[in-house]
Design a protein around this motif. Structure first.
Motif, short mmCIF file in Angstrom:
data_model
loop_
_atom_site.label_atom_id
_atom_site.label_comp_id
_atom_site.label_asym_id
_atom_site.label_seq_id
_atom_site.Cartn_x
_atom_site.Cartn_y
_atom_site.Cartn_z
N LEU A 473 19.50 100.76 -19.64
CA LEU A 473 18.69 101.41 -20.67
C LEU A 473 17.23 100.96 -20.58
O LEU A 473 16.31 101.79 -20.62
CB LEU A 473 19.26 101.09 -22.05
CG LEU A 473 18.50 101.66 -23.25
CD1 LEU A 473 18.51 103.19 -23.22
CD2 LEU A 473 19.08 101.15 -24.56
N LEU A 474 17.01 99.65 -20.45
CA LEU A 474 15.64 99.15 -20.35
C LEU A 474 14.99 99.58 -19.04
O LEU A 474 13.78 99.82 -18.99
CB LEU A 474 15.63 97.63 -20.46
CG LEU A 474 15.96 97.03 -21.84
CD1 LEU A 474 15.70 95.53 -21.85
CD2 LEU A 474 15.16 97.69 -22.95
N ALA A 475 15.79 99.69 -17.98
CA ALA A 475 15.24 100.15 -16.70
C ALA A 475 14.74 101.59 -16.82
O ALA A 475 13.70 101.95 -16.26
CB ALA A 475 16.29 100.03 -15.61
N LEU A 476 15.48 102.41 -17.55
CA LEU A 476 15.04 103.80 -17.78
C LEU A 476 13.76 103.85 -18.60
O LEU A 476 13.01 104.83 -18.53
CB LEU A 476 16.15 104.58 -18.48
CG LEU A 476 17.39 104.92 -17.64
CD1 LEU A 476 18.48 105.51 -18.51
CD2 LEU A 476 17.02 105.91 -16.52
N ARG A 477 13.52 102.79 -19.39
CA ARG A 477 12.31 102.73 -20.22
C ARG A 477 11.19 101.96 -19.52
O ARG A 477 10.28 101.44 -20.16
CB ARG A 477 12.64 102.07 -21.55
CG ARG A 477 13.61 102.90 -22.40
CD ARG A 477 14.00 102.16 -23.67
NE ARG A 477 14.90 102.96 -24.49
CZ ARG A 477 15.49 102.53 -25.60
NH1 ARG A 477 15.28 101.27 -26.01
NH2 ARG A 477 16.29 103.32 -26.29
N ASP A 478 11.29 101.86 -18.19
CA ASP A 478 10.24 101.25 -17.37
C ASP A 478 10.07 99.76 -17.60
O ASP A 478 8.98 99.21 -17.43
CB ASP A 478 8.89 101.95 -17.59
CG ASP A 478 8.80 103.26 -16.84
OD1 ASP A 478 9.39 103.35 -15.75
OD2 ASP A 478 8.14 104.20 -17.34
N THR A 479 11.13 99.06 -18.00
CA THR A 479 11.08 97.61 -18.11
C THR A 479 11.31 97.01 -16.72
O THR A 479 12.41 97.12 -16.17
CB THR A 479 12.13 97.08 -19.09
OG1 THR A 479 11.91 97.70 -20.37
CG2 THR A 479 12.03 95.57 -19.24
#
Length: 672
Positions: A473-479
């Protein structure tokens, strides 16, 4: 009252042997002493010469008491609580001398060439002369008798006092004596404190507010070098609670609290002392701009330097905060159980709670405190009600954030569970977790620090598979840190499921940064396959000045699939080279003698180089923390730990867990 003849005893003011600057007369109601000058130890008992004289006016008596006919007896004198007595009650000391019968105590001058050092104790029917061997011993006896007599007098006066103003006056007088006496002994300060504690218990109902404050003012000098008793702590706590904005709180209680926090070793033994500190902090919080005042107090406890000189301060502050937070939730629970919700002041309760959160936040801002603070908070030592309270977990976010951002591994690793299988702050603030209210912002900060420092390892990544959803989820949010975790999982082949691997790849390719990171991963994988291709040397030794960069360049220059023996002895490599070493699939012999290879690199090697049979760590900075991970290298046959920080306990554990180990050099270690 009859007096001794001039030939026998003269005034102490003419005594040339008396100590300069030290008064020698003790009146019936006051003790005239100066704090400056020589100090004496308190005498409770000792051997001394004794002579007893009768104050009669007959010629025969005067002749018998003259210096030529005076008789001295040796006695072991005991200065008791109520009387002066001898352990052998015979002769002059057959009858004890009560302090109540003593009218005066002073030094007498020498009366012959023998230069005898005497003090005179005047009683109702005569005098008692005590003769010492020198002036110092004489003064010890003088001040000790004066002190014992004075404390007896004040104890009797104070226990019979009923009016508050009389009580305050006598307490002040007693404390003035304690501060003025040349006697140096713990009881000089402790006896008045214990006596006042007893009086406060007996007279709690009759002490007025003014008397309350006057007693506090009088007690303060005694507490500069002594902890308050439990009863005095209750007395002070009551004042903090009833008069939080009193000037006494800031001016007089602050030094007392400073001393407690700097020197107290165990609040478990002194719970009322901890309660007093809690009430003091709440009194500070009641001032104008209370949180700022409280934070200023915490900063004053740390000091202006980069490190706090008092190691007990932080543990004591944390202990106070933990107990106070627990009490807050207990108070709230009790109010709810007793249906007192309407009368319960939620605003005041929240103000109290936020105060302690602010203290922990201020403490976390000091770099030297973070390691200890993180260790103390690592077990999440808070009640379940606090963890479920969003206000509380929100107040803890700055604290955990400061710990997570610290570059020191020992600090930021404390956000993880205290042991395997135990959840920590990292799990608590995970998206979807009970404390997460920021869509994973704090969790992303923790993840970034961990994955870029000490947790880019299989063990950590395997644990992260349980949180694969939040990571994606965070990877999809550019984290970026979440993308790094996904790439590491693919690189170390953490996941067995092909479908899950495809989900990770798809997630990475959903963002521009993810695409770049996945492309870089693919390039590394291609280079790794080239490196691991069969071919190249079987043995390799690097020159003594080689660095991590030199090793990396060499290993990236061709195929090393056949490399079985690598010697990096006496080079300048560090733990950073472990990321290159784990790419060597056939490595069986590794020599790291006299390098700077440490625990972090050793932990990484232990997770990947399972074919390793010979390992030389002689004169490396490894410790038990890294050496314990060698238990995973089941094929290890020879191990050199000469001149390392190996402990006997860790060595015994390794011998049990390494069945193939045939030879282990532990010379010049604690296990030798």
């Amino acid at each position: 009252m009859a007096t001794l003849p001039d030939a026998c005893v003269s005034s102490s003011s003419t005594d040339p042997a008396s100590l300069p600057g030290t008064p020698t007369h003790y009146g019936s109601t006051t003790l005239s002493m100066k704090t400056a000058g020589p100090k004496c130890k308190l005498i409770n008992e000792g051997d001394i010469q004794v002579c007893r004289l009768n104050h009669t006016r007959t010629i025969v008596s005067k002749i018998m008491n003259s210096k030529y006919l005076r008789r001295w007896e040796s006695h072991h004198i005991v200065l008791g609580h109520n009387v002066i007595r001898s352990q052998t009650p015979t002769g002059f000391m057959e009858i004890s001398v009560p302090y109540s019968s003593i009218e005066d105590v002073h030094v007498v001058s020498r009366w012959d060439a023998g230069q005898k050092f005497c003090i005179r104790i005047t009683i109702q029917d005569g005098s008692l002369l005590l003769q010492a061997n020198n002036s110092y011993l004489r003064d010890q006896w003088l001040y000790s008798v004066q002190w014992k007599r004075h404390m007896y007098k004040y104890e009797k006066l104070l226990k019979n006092a009923r009016r508050p103003e009389v009580l305050v006056k006598e307490i002040k007088g007693m404390i003035d004596v304690s501060l003025g006496t040349p006697i140096q002994d713990a009881s000089v300060y402790q006896f008045p404190l214990d006596l006042v504690s007893e009086l406060l218990q007996q007279n709690a109902d009759v002490i007025t507010k003014l008397a309350h404050e006057n007693i506090i003012v009088a007690l303060t000098p005694l507490l500069e070098n002594n902890h308050p008793t439990q009863e005095i702590c209750d007395f002070f706590s009551k004042h903090c609670k009833n008069s939080p904005r009193s000037s006494i709180v800031i001016e007089l209680f602050t030094p007392v609290v400073h001393r407690i926090l700097k020197h107290n070793m165990d609040f478990g033994k002194y719970p009322r002392m901890r309660l007093f500190v809690q009430e003091y902090i709440q009194a500070l919080n009641c001032q104008n701009d209370g949180i700022r005042v409280v934070n200023t107090f915490v900063k004053s406890m740390h000091g202006a330097g980069s490190s706090c000189p008092h190691p007990r301060v932080l543990p004591n502050i944390v202990a106070v905060c933990l107990a106070a937070i627990y009490n807050c939730y207990e108070d709230k629970k009790t109010a709810m159980q007793n249906n007192l919700d309407r009368s319960f002041d939620h605003v005041e309760w929240k103000t109290r709670l936020m105060c302690y959160g602010a203290i922990l936040e201020t403490a976390s801002e000091y770099e030297d405190w973070r390691c200890v603070l993180g260790s103390l908070l690592q077990p999440i030592p808070f009640p379940d009600d606090a963890i479920a309270d969003q206000d509380f977990t929100s107040s803890m976010k700055p604290v955990i954030g400061n710990i997570a951002k610290d570059s020191n591994c020992d600090v930021h690793q404390t956000v993880l569970g205290i042991r395997e299988g135990k959840e920590g702050w990292f799990h608590l603030y995970c998206p979807g977790g009970i404390a997460c209210d920021d869509e994973g912002e704090l969790w992303g900060i923790m993840l970034a620090t961990l994955i870029r420092c000490c947790c880019r390892r299989k063990k950590f990544l395997i644990g992260m598979t349980k949180m694969i959803g939040p990571v994606m989820l965070l990877a999809l949010r550019d984290t970026v840190s979440a993308m790094e975790v996904l790439c590491a999982m693919l690189e170390f082949e953490i996941l067995e499921s092909q479908d899950m691997k495809m989900q990770l790849i798809t997630t990475l390719q959903s963002t521009s940064d993810g695409k770049k990171m996945y492309a870089a991963l693919c390039d590394r994988q291609i280079a790794l396959r080239e490196l691991q291709q069969k071919g190249g040397p079987k043995k390799l030794t690097l020159p003594s000045k080689s660095t991590d960069t030199d090793l990396s360049k060499m290993l990236n220059s061709g195929s090393f699939g056949n490399l079985e023996c690598l010697s990096l002895a006496f080079t300048q490599v560090t733990s950073a080279c472990a990321h290159d070493l784990i790419k060597l699939p056939s490595l069986r012999y590794l020599n790291l003698w006299s390098t700077q290879f440490g625990d972090g690199g050793l932990q990484l090697l232990s997770e990947h180089l399972h074919k390793l049979q010979v390992l030389n760590l002689c004169e490396t900075p490894v410790t038990d923390k890294g050496l314990s991970s060698l238990a995973a290298l089941k094929n290890l046959r020879k191990l050199n730990l000469n001149s390392t920080s190996l402990s006997a306990l860790t060595f015994e554990g390794l011998k049990e867990k390494l069945p193939s180990l045939q030879e282990c050099d532990v010379r010049y270690t604690d296990a030798w």
